[in-house]
Design a protein around this motif. Structure first.
Motif, PDB file in Angstrom:
ATOM      1  N   SER A 155       0.925  -1.239   0.031  1.00 60.31           N
ATOM      2  CA  SER A 155      -0.006  -0.050  -0.096  1.00 60.31           C
ATOM      3  C   SER A 155       0.892   1.354   0.014  1.00 60.31           C
ATOM      4  N   ASN A 156       0.632   2.158  -1.077  1.00 61.80           N
ATOM      5  CA  ASN A 156       1.252   3.273  -0.784  1.00 61.80           C
ATOM      6  C   ASN A 156       0.847   4.514   0.072  1.00 61.80           C
ATOM      7  N   GLU A 157      -0.072   3.993   0.964  1.00 57.86           N
ATOM      8  CA  GLU A 157      -0.463   4.592   2.255  1.00 57.86           C
ATOM      9  C   GLU A 157       0.504   4.763   3.382  1.00 57.86           C
ATOM     10  N   CYS A 158       1.595   3.620   3.194  1.00 60.48           N
ATOM     11  CA  CYS A 158       2.370   3.356   4.556  1.00 60.48           C
ATOM     12  C   CYS A 158       3.503   4.417   4.473  1.00 60.48           C
ATOM     13  N   ILE A 159       3.304   5.133   5.769  1.00 58.86           N
ATOM     14  CA  ILE A 159       4.344   6.180   5.524  1.00 58.86           C
ATOM     15  C   ILE A 159       5.053   6.259   6.909  1.00 58.86           C
ATOM     16  N   VAL A 160       6.290   6.323   6.582  1.00 55.76           N
ATOM     17  CA  VAL A 160       7.368   6.267   7.724  1.00 55.76           C
ATOM     18  C   VAL A 160       8.135   7.570   7.845  1.00 55.76           C
ATOM     19  N   THR A 161       8.118   8.048   9.379  1.00 49.86           N
ATOM     20  CA  THR A 161       8.791   9.242   9.368  1.00 49.86           C
ATOM     21  C   THR A 161      10.378   9.005  10.087  1.00 49.86           C
ATOM     22  N   VAL A 162      11.211   9.712   9.705  1.00 46.40           N
ATOM     23  CA  VAL A 162      12.485   9.547  10.095  1.00 46.40           C
ATOM     24  C   VAL A 162      12.647  10.884  10.929  1.00 46.40           C
ATOM     25  N   ALA A 163      13.062  10.678  12.312  1.00 45.58           N
ATOM     26  CA  ALA A 163      13.311  11.594  13.559  1.00 45.58           C
ATOM     27  C   ALA A 163      14.448  11.783  13.529  1.00 45.58           C
TER      28      ALA A 163
ATOM     29  N   ALA B 272       9.256  13.362  19.193  1.00 38.93           N
ATOM     30  CA  ALA B 272       9.226  12.752  17.835  1.00 38.93           C
ATOM     31  C   ALA B 272       7.872  11.674  18.198  1.00 38.93           C
ATOM     32  N   LEU B 273       8.016  10.722  19.403  1.00 44.20           N
ATOM     33  CA  LEU B 273       7.110   9.620  19.521  1.00 44.20           C
ATOM     34  C   LEU B 273       5.763  10.392  19.903  1.00 44.20           C
ATOM     35  N   ASN B 274       5.571  11.377  20.343  1.00 45.75           N
ATOM     36  CA  ASN B 274       4.295  11.972  20.882  1.00 45.75           C
ATOM     37  C   ASN B 274       3.655  12.862  19.629  1.00 45.75           C
ATOM     38  N   LEU B 275       4.539  13.463  18.771  1.00 43.35           N
ATOM     39  CA  LEU B 275       4.004  14.615  17.574  1.00 43.35           C
ATOM     40  C   LEU B 275       3.662  13.921  16.530  1.00 43.35           C
ATOM     41  N   ILE B 276       4.586  12.925  16.048  1.00 41.71           N
ATOM     42  CA  ILE B 276       4.630  12.399  14.815  1.00 41.71           C
ATOM     43  C   ILE B 276       3.179  11.640  14.634  1.00 41.71           C
ATOM     44  N   GLU B 277       2.709  11.418  13.617  1.00 42.77           N
ATOM     45  CA  GLU B 277       1.437  10.823  13.650  1.00 42.77           C
ATOM     46  C   GLU B 277       1.531   9.695  12.590  1.00 42.77           C
ATOM     47  N   THR B 278       2.614   9.247  11.994  1.00 40.20           N
ATOM     48  CA  THR B 278       2.412   7.884  11.122  1.00 40.20           C
ATOM     49  C   THR B 278       2.885   6.720  12.152  1.00 40.20           C
ATOM     50  N   LYS B 279       2.586   5.673  11.458  1.00 40.20           N
ATOM     51  CA  LYS B 279       2.463   4.406  12.420  1.00 40.20           C
ATOM     52  C   LYS B 279       3.886   3.809  12.667  1.00 40.20           C
ATOM     53  N   TYR B 280       4.776   3.975  11.626  1.00 40.45           N
ATOM     54  CA  TYR B 280       6.084   3.924  12.070  1.00 40.45           C
ATOM     55  C   TYR B 280       7.072   5.120  12.003  1.00 40.45           C
ATOM     56  N   LEU B 281       7.859   4.885  12.803  1.00 42.66           N
ATOM     57  CA  LEU B 281       9.025   6.094  13.165  1.00 42.66           C
ATOM     58  C   LEU B 281      10.635   5.311  13.203  1.00 42.66           C
ATOM     59  N   VAL B 282      11.249   6.081  12.682  1.00 43.78           N
ATOM     60  CA  VAL B 282      12.648   5.549  12.570  1.00 43.78           C
ATOM     61  C   VAL B 282      13.556   6.724  13.408  1.00 43.78           C
ATOM     62  N   PHE B 283      14.370   6.372  14.420  1.00 41.65           N
ATOM     63  CA  PHE B 283      15.409   7.218  15.225  1.00 41.65           C
ATOM     64  C   PHE B 283      16.511   7.140  14.573  1.00 41.65           C
ATOM     65  N   LEU B 284      17.157   8.535  14.148  1.00 39.47           N
ATOM     66  CA  LEU B 284      18.279   8.441  13.555  1.00 39.47           C
ATOM     67  C   LEU B 284      19.096   9.828  14.265  1.00 39.47           C
ATOM     68  N   ASP B 285      20.435   9.611  14.605  1.00 39.50           N
ATOM     69  CA  ASP B 285      21.001  10.676  15.040  1.00 39.50           C
ATOM     70  C   ASP B 285      21.465  11.432  13.936  1.00 39.50           C
TER      71      ASP B 285
ATOM     72  N   ARG C  33       5.174   3.004  16.351  1.00 37.37           N
ATOM     73  CA  ARG C  33       4.937   4.093  17.359  1.00 37.37           C
ATOM     74  C   ARG C  33       3.477   3.914  18.016  1.00 37.37           C
ATOM     75  N   GLU C  34       2.574   3.565  16.922  1.00 32.32           N
ATOM     76  CA  GLU C  34       1.182   3.304  17.445  1.00 32.32           C
ATOM     77  C   GLU C  34       1.133   2.446  18.616  1.00 32.32           C
ATOM     78  N   TYR C  35       1.963   1.372  18.549  1.00 34.67           N
ATOM     79  CA  TYR C  35       2.064   0.266  19.772  1.00 34.67           C
ATOM     80  C   TYR C  35       2.505   0.828  20.867  1.00 34.67           C
ATOM     81  N   PHE C  36       3.703   1.529  20.770  1.00 32.93           N
ATOM     82  CA  PHE C  36       4.283   2.136  22.031  1.00 32.93           C
ATOM     83  C   PHE C  36       3.515   3.035  22.943  1.00 32.93           C
ATOM     84  N   ILE C  37       2.827   4.025  22.030  1.00 33.27           N
ATOM     85  CA  ILE C  37       1.779   5.170  22.614  1.00 33.27           C
ATOM     86  C   ILE C  37       0.512   4.612  23.188  1.00 33.27           C
ATOM     87  N   LYS C  38      -0.055   3.510  22.563  1.00 32.31           N
ATOM     88  CA  LYS C  38      -1.151   2.944  23.123  1.00 32.31           C
ATOM     89  C   LYS C  38      -0.759   2.001  24.408  1.00 32.31           C
TER      90      LYS C  38
END
Length: 359
Positions: free
Chosen positions: A4-12, A80-93, A201-206
Motif C-alpha cells: 500500500s502506498n499509504e504506508c508512511i514512515v517518519t525519520v526523526a 517525535a514519539l508524541n507529535l509524529i502521526e505515522t505508524k512507523y518511526l525511525v530514530f536517527l541521530d 509508534r502506535e503500539y508504544f503510545i497505546k
C-alpha cells in the motif's frame, strides 16, 4: 514493493547546529525512498536551539521542523514519539547514516507481515579499518561500566550474536533475525531511539500512555516492551550497518565518561533518569529474576570489585584487544579505574550534601 502506498514512515532526527549534516541525511533518506517508490518517507527534525542555519536549511530541504524547547536529544525523541502521526518511526541521530539503501523498506515489510514485531534494529554500527579505536570502543560499548553490566556489543559484526545469546530466536531469513522479547533474560543494552531503529509508534503510545507524560523514559522503550505481558518480538536486520562517528580521540571518551558518571549521581535531574540509572530502576521494577546475572543494579555494584581486583578487568581488556584486533581496547583497563574513581568521588560529594552537576 509494499502493498500500500499509504504506508508512511517518519525519520526523526534530533538536531543542534547540524547544518553540515543535513544534506547527507537528505541524500541518505532519498536513497531509501528510491529503493521502493511505494514507500513514503518523511524527515522531521527536532531542533534544540541551533544558532546556525539548521532550521532554514531543513525547511528548504522539505523536512518537517519542530522546536525542542528543552534542547536535549532525549526530549527531542520524546517529542517525535508524541507529535509524529505515522505508524512507523525511525530514530536517527544527526551523525548517523543508513548504509543499506533498502534498510527502511525491508524492515517495514517485515513488520507489516508480522504484527507482533514492535521494533527492528539495524545490524549495528559500521566500523572502518582506519577509524580511531576510541570511536569503535564508544560505538560498541559506550563506556566501561556499560560494557561490564550489559556485555552487549552495538557493532554490526557482533550485535545479532549478542542478542541471540540472551533472547530466544523465533525465526530468521536472509534479511532479518526475529527474537522473542522477555524480562527473564540477562539484561541487554538496547536503545530503540538511536542507530536507525524502526519502531511501531502506535503500539508504544497505546501500550504505554506514560510516554506522553514522562519525557525521560523514552530511551527505555525496549525494557518497557519487555515488561508487557503481550507476545512481542524484536528484530535485527541483516547486512544493514549504520555509519557513525562519535569520537576521534580518547580525550573525548574521557569527557563523555565524566558526563555519564555525573549524570548517574545527579539527584532529581531529569536527564539522570534517561540513562543507566533509569534503566536499572525500570528493569528492577519489572524483572521477575533477581539473581546477579540478570540484575543490572547488582552488576553495577560489582563493577567496583571487578576493577579493583585488577585481574578481571585486565583479562577483559586483553580479550577485547585480541578479539577486536585493536590494541586500543586495552584502554578499557585505565578507563575502568577512571569510572570507579569518579563514582567514589561523586558519591562522597553526594553524602556530604553536594549535588554533582551535569558536566
Amino acid at each position: 514493493m509494499l502493498e500500500s502506498n499509504e504506508c508512511i514512515v517518519t525519520v526523526a532526527v534530533a538536531t543542534f547546529n547540524s547544518q553540515d549534516r543535513l544534506p547527507d541525511i537528505s541524500r541518505c533518506i532519498e536513497e531509501q525512498g528510491r529503493f521502493d517508490p511505494d514507500l513514503k518517507i518523511k524527515i522531521a527534525i527536532f531542533d534544540g536551539g541551533s544558532t546556525d542555519k539548521t532550521v532554514s536549511l531543513a525547511q528548504s530541504l522539505g523536512f518537517d521542523v519542530f522546536i525542542n524547547p528543552r534542547g536535549d536529544a532525549i526530549s527531542a525523541k520524546s517529542l517525535a514519539l508524541n507529535l509524529i502521526e505515522t505508524k512507523y518511526l525511525v530514530f536517527l541521530d544527526h551523525d548517523e547514516y543508513l548504509l543499506n539503501r533498502g534498510s527502511i523498506a525491508l524492515r517495514v515489510r517485515a513488520m507489516n507481515k508480522d504484527s507482533s514485531i514492535k521494533a527492528i534494529l539495524t545490524q549495528g554500527y559500521f566500523s572502518e579499518t582506519g577509524d580511531h579505536t576510541s570511536n569503535r570502543y564508544a560505538s560498541e560499548f559506550g563506556d566501561p561500566l556499560s560494557a561490564f553490566v550489559y556485555r552487549t556489543s552495538s557493532l554490526a559484526k557482533y550485535r545479532i550474536n549478542a542478542f541471540a545469546k540472551r533472547l530466544r530466536v523465533e525465526y530468521e531469513d536472509c534479511t532479518i533475525t526475529v527474537m522473542r522479547v522477555g524480562n527473564g533474560s540477562p539484561p541487554l543494552l538496547c536503545e530503540l531511539v538511536a542507530c536507525g531503529t524502526l519502531v511501531d509508534r502506535e503500539y508504544f503510545i497505546k501500550a504505554f500512555p506514560e510516554l506522553t507524560l514522562n519525557v525521560d523514559i523514552v530511551p527505555h522503550l525496549y525494557y518497557m516492551m519487555a515488561s508487557d505481558n503481550a507476545f512481542t518480538k524484536v528484530g535485527i536486520s541483516k547486512l544493514d550497518p549504520v555509519d557513525h562517528s562519535t569520537s576521534t580521540s580518547w580525550r573525548q571518551i574521557y569527557h563523555k565518561i565524566r558526563w555519564r558518571i555525573s549524570n548517574r549521581f545527579a539527584l532529581n535531574d531529569p536527564i539522570s533518569n534517561a540513562g543507566h540509572k533509569g534503566r536499572v530502576l525500570l528493569i528492577k521494577s519489572t524483572s521477575q529474576n533477581s539473581n546477579i546475572r540478570n540484575n543490572p543494579g547488582l552488576r553495577t555494584v560489582m563493577f567496583i570489585p571487578y576493577t579493583l581486583l585488577v585481574i578481571p578487568v585486565l583479562v577483559d581488556s586483553v580479550y577485547m584487544a585480541f578479539t577486536r584486533r585493536r590494541f586500543g581496547y586495552l584502554m578499557h583497563f585505565p578507563l575502568s579505574f577512571l569510572v570507579v574513581f569518579l563514582s567514589i568521588t561523586y558519591k562522597f560529594k553526594q553524602l556530604i550534601g553536594l549535588r554533582p552537576s551535569l558536566l
